[in-house]
Enzyme design. Structure first.
Site, mmCIF file in Angstrom:
data_model
loop_
_atom_site.group_PDB
_atom_site.id
_atom_site.type_symbol
_atom_site.label_atom_id
_atom_site.label_comp_id
_atom_site.label_asym_id
_atom_site.label_seq_id
_atom_site.Cartn_x
_atom_site.Cartn_y
_atom_site.Cartn_z
ATOM 1 N N GLU A 195 45.044 6.131 34.001
ATOM 2 C CA GLU A 195 45.588 4.981 33.285
ATOM 3 C C GLU A 195 46.458 5.364 32.086
ATOM 4 O OE1 GLU A 195 42.363 2.196 32.682
ATOM 5 O OE2 GLU A 195 41.530 2.708 34.632
ATOM 6 N N GLU A 215 40.019 3.285 44.011
ATOM 7 C CA GLU A 215 38.856 2.594 43.433
ATOM 8 C C GLU A 215 38.743 1.172 43.999
ATOM 9 O OE1 GLU A 215 38.809 2.839 39.182
ATOM 10 O OE2 GLU A 215 39.607 4.869 39.133
HETATM 11 O O1 G3I Z 1 25.813 7.141 29.988
HETATM 12 C C1 G3I Z 1 25.590 6.142 28.999
HETATM 13 C C2 G3I Z 1 24.114 6.066 28.663
HETATM 14 O O2 G3I Z 1 23.726 7.274 28.027
HETATM 15 C C3 G3I Z 1 23.850 4.878 27.736
HETATM 16 O O3 G3I Z 1 22.466 4.756 27.512
HETATM 17 C C4 G3I Z 1 24.377 3.593 28.414
HETATM 18 C C5 G3I Z 1 24.170 2.368 27.580
HETATM 19 O O4 G3I Z 1 25.051 2.442 26.470
HETATM 20 O O5 G3I Z 1 25.807 3.745 28.651
HETATM 21 C C6 G3I Z 1 26.048 4.801 29.557
HETATM 22 O O6 G3I Z 1 27.446 4.898 29.728
HETATM 23 C C7 G3I Z 1 27.974 3.858 30.544
HETATM 24 C C8 G3I Z 1 28.680 4.531 31.739
HETATM 25 O O7 G3I Z 1 29.348 3.554 32.532
HETATM 26 C C9 G3I Z 1 27.685 5.296 32.622
HETATM 27 O O8 G3I Z 1 26.778 4.385 33.162
HETATM 28 C C10 G3I Z 1 29.016 3.111 29.718
HETATM 29 O O9 G3I Z 1 28.330 2.380 28.707
HETATM 30 C C11 G3I Z 1 29.777 2.149 30.616
HETATM 31 O O10 G3I Z 1 30.842 1.563 29.880
HETATM 32 C C12 G3I Z 1 30.387 2.921 31.779
HETATM 33 O O11 G3I Z 1 31.073 2.002 32.597
HETATM 34 C C13 G3I Z 1 31.940 2.629 33.549
HETATM 35 C C14 G3I Z 1 33.396 2.421 33.105
HETATM 36 O O12 G3I Z 1 34.265 2.975 34.103
HETATM 37 C C15 G3I Z 1 33.717 3.106 31.799
HETATM 38 O O13 G3I Z 1 33.540 4.511 31.946
HETATM 39 C C16 G3I Z 1 31.706 1.963 34.893
HETATM 40 O O14 G3I Z 1 30.394 2.263 35.365
HETATM 41 C C17 G3I Z 1 32.719 2.481 35.900
HETATM 42 O O15 G3I Z 1 32.620 1.767 37.142
HETATM 43 C C18 G3I Z 1 34.129 2.274 35.351
HETATM 44 O O16 G3I Z 1 35.026 2.844 36.273
HETATM 45 C C19 G3I Z 1 36.418 2.795 35.857
HETATM 46 C C20 G3I Z 1 37.072 4.077 36.310
HETATM 47 O O17 G3I Z 1 36.389 5.179 35.763
HETATM 48 C C21 G3I Z 1 38.548 4.075 35.949
HETATM 49 N N1 G3I Z 1 39.222 2.891 36.521
HETATM 50 C C22 G3I Z 1 38.601 1.618 36.096
HETATM 51 C C23 G3I Z 1 37.136 1.596 36.493
HETATM 52 C C24 G3I Z 1 36.499 0.274 36.093
HETATM 53 O O18 G3I Z 1 36.495 0.161 34.701
#
Ligand code: G3I
Length: 357
Positions: free
Chosen positions: A169, A277
């Site tokens: 992105e 995705e």
């Molecule tokens: O790992 C931490 C954990 O330690 C903590 O306890 C918990 C609660 O705060 O958060 C965990 O991290 C989360 C992570 O997913 C792993 O589960 C983040 O808060 C959460 O924001 C994150 O969401 C992911 C998001 O990307 C941001 O990285 C989604 O699962 C994932 O589906 C989404 O995927 C993205 C692609 O990477 C890029 N393209 C867009 C797509 C959708 O946003």
């Protein structure tokens, strides 16, 4: 159509027959006879040399039914989160690759490929960048930690991760230009060049991809993506592929022909193209949401393949695991398998298009 259910029933049987823990769930014999409608999605993809991928977390692989379904229906995996900088190097210099190791080991053990997601993702609302990196303002220091991270990640999986989403992105969330993330602020647009150069140095045989969202349905965004890839390639940046994420969060798909045209434009630049995705949220404003969703998946799959896509990857193994439920604050049910991992009409729609080649 019962074949898909038969296929999944075989998976369930394998999980059940192999004992309570299911840890040794053996893959049932493939129902594929290479005729339309009787192949697994993976076998249909292999028949036309198109990768079929799925985003996973390592914890999901502990479920023998999920593991067996991935082996049967997919030919590539993507770490949904466990190979992001923010997840691996939470503390500077301390790398936790445990989750990514489990996923890559599973892929290698089962003859699957892996898409490394993602090396640099700078967006403010994304979780791709560790907070301690976001604070860096000195260009030399930022380049040093960027180089160390990419060398650590790409070097670790050299020869086992076939392709990397090197920069995720890079375009501005809205409007023209690039995303005003800390990489751009401190290093300028050439942060993209540097990331690709470091990845190429760490694994000269890996495919290096740029991954973007929203260009499928937004013509200005598509133009900006084509312009960026053109600039990069003109500067000799080794962009081998462009990923179109394919998040259709409102369930609406591009106008007929729009996706195929973008795939063809990008292929014309000399790069591979993939839907990286893919998910299509069920619409709440139609009488038969699952059939409308199946038709959306059919159109998207057909146009991507017609345009010359090398890969279709889905952002989750089943509806119970979609990020969209959180984003939309409702059950989005955007994937090919339902909350019980049973194939939906969308699965059959995609498989039949792929099987017809
Ligand atoms: O790992 C931490 C954990 O330690 C903590 O306890 C918990 C609660 O705060 O958060 C965990 O991290 C989360 C992570 O997913 C792993 O589960 C983040 O808060 C959460 O924001 C994150 O969401 C992911 C998001 O990307 C941001 O990285 C989604 O699962 C994932 O589906 C989404 O995927 C993205 C692609 O990477 C890029 N393209 C867009 C797509 C959708 O946003």
């Amino acid at each position: 159509m019962t074949t898909a259910v038969t296929a999944t029933a075989l998976v369930v049987a394998a999980c059940t027959d192999d004992g309570a823990d299911g840890t040794s769930a053996s893959l049932p014999p493939s129902p594929c006879t290479s005729a339309v409608g009787t192949c697994s999605l993976a076998e249909a993809g292999r028949a036309i040399d198109v990768r079929i991928g799925v985003a996973l977390s390592s914890s999901q692989l502990a479920d023998p039914m999920i593991a067996a379904l991935v082996r049967q229906e997919f030919t590539q995996i993507t770490a949904e989160n466990e190979l992001k900088w923010s997840e691996v190097e939470r503390t500077e210099g301390v790398f936790d690759f445990a989750g990514a190791d489990a996923l890559v080991d599973f892929a290698v053990a089962n003859g699957l490929e892996t898409r490394g997601h993602t090396l640099l993702w700078g967006q403010r609302q994304g979780n791709g960048m560790p907070p301690w990196v976001r604070e860096i303002t000195d260009p030399a220091r930022l380049e040093a930690v960027l180089q160390r991270w990419i060398q650590a990640a790409v070097g670790r999986y050299r020869g086992r991760v076939q392709r990397w989403d090197v920069v995720n992105e890079p375009l501005a969330i809205a409007g023209p230009g690039l995303d005003q993330n800390p990489f751009l602020a401190v290093l300028g647009e050439r942060y993209v060049d540097r990331a690709f150069a470091e990845a190429a140095a760490a694994d000269p045989d890996a495919e290096l991809w740029l991954n973007e969202v929203g260009a499928e349905t937004n013509r200005e965004r598509a133009d900006a993506l084509v312009e960026l890839v053109t600039r990069l390639r003109a500067r000799g940046v080794p962009v081998h592929g462009v990923g179109l994420q394919g998040h259709f969060v409102n369930g609406e798909v591009p106008a007929v022909g729009q996706l195929r045209a973008l795939v063809e434009r990008l292929r014309g630049l000399g790069v591979e193209v993939a839907l990286t995705e893919l998910d299509v949220a069920v619409r709440t404003d139609v009488a038969d949401p699952l059939q409308v969703q199946a038709e959306a998946f059919r159109q998207i799959t057909a146009e991507c393949l017609e345009g010359g896509c090398a890969e279709l990857s889905f952002w989750g193994i089943g509806d119970a695991f979609s990020w969209l439920d959180t984003m939309l604050r409702r059950p989005a049910d955007p994937l090919l398998f339902d909350r019980s991992l049973q194939p939906k009409p969308a699965y059959e729609a995609v498989r039949n298009v792929v099987a017809q080649g």
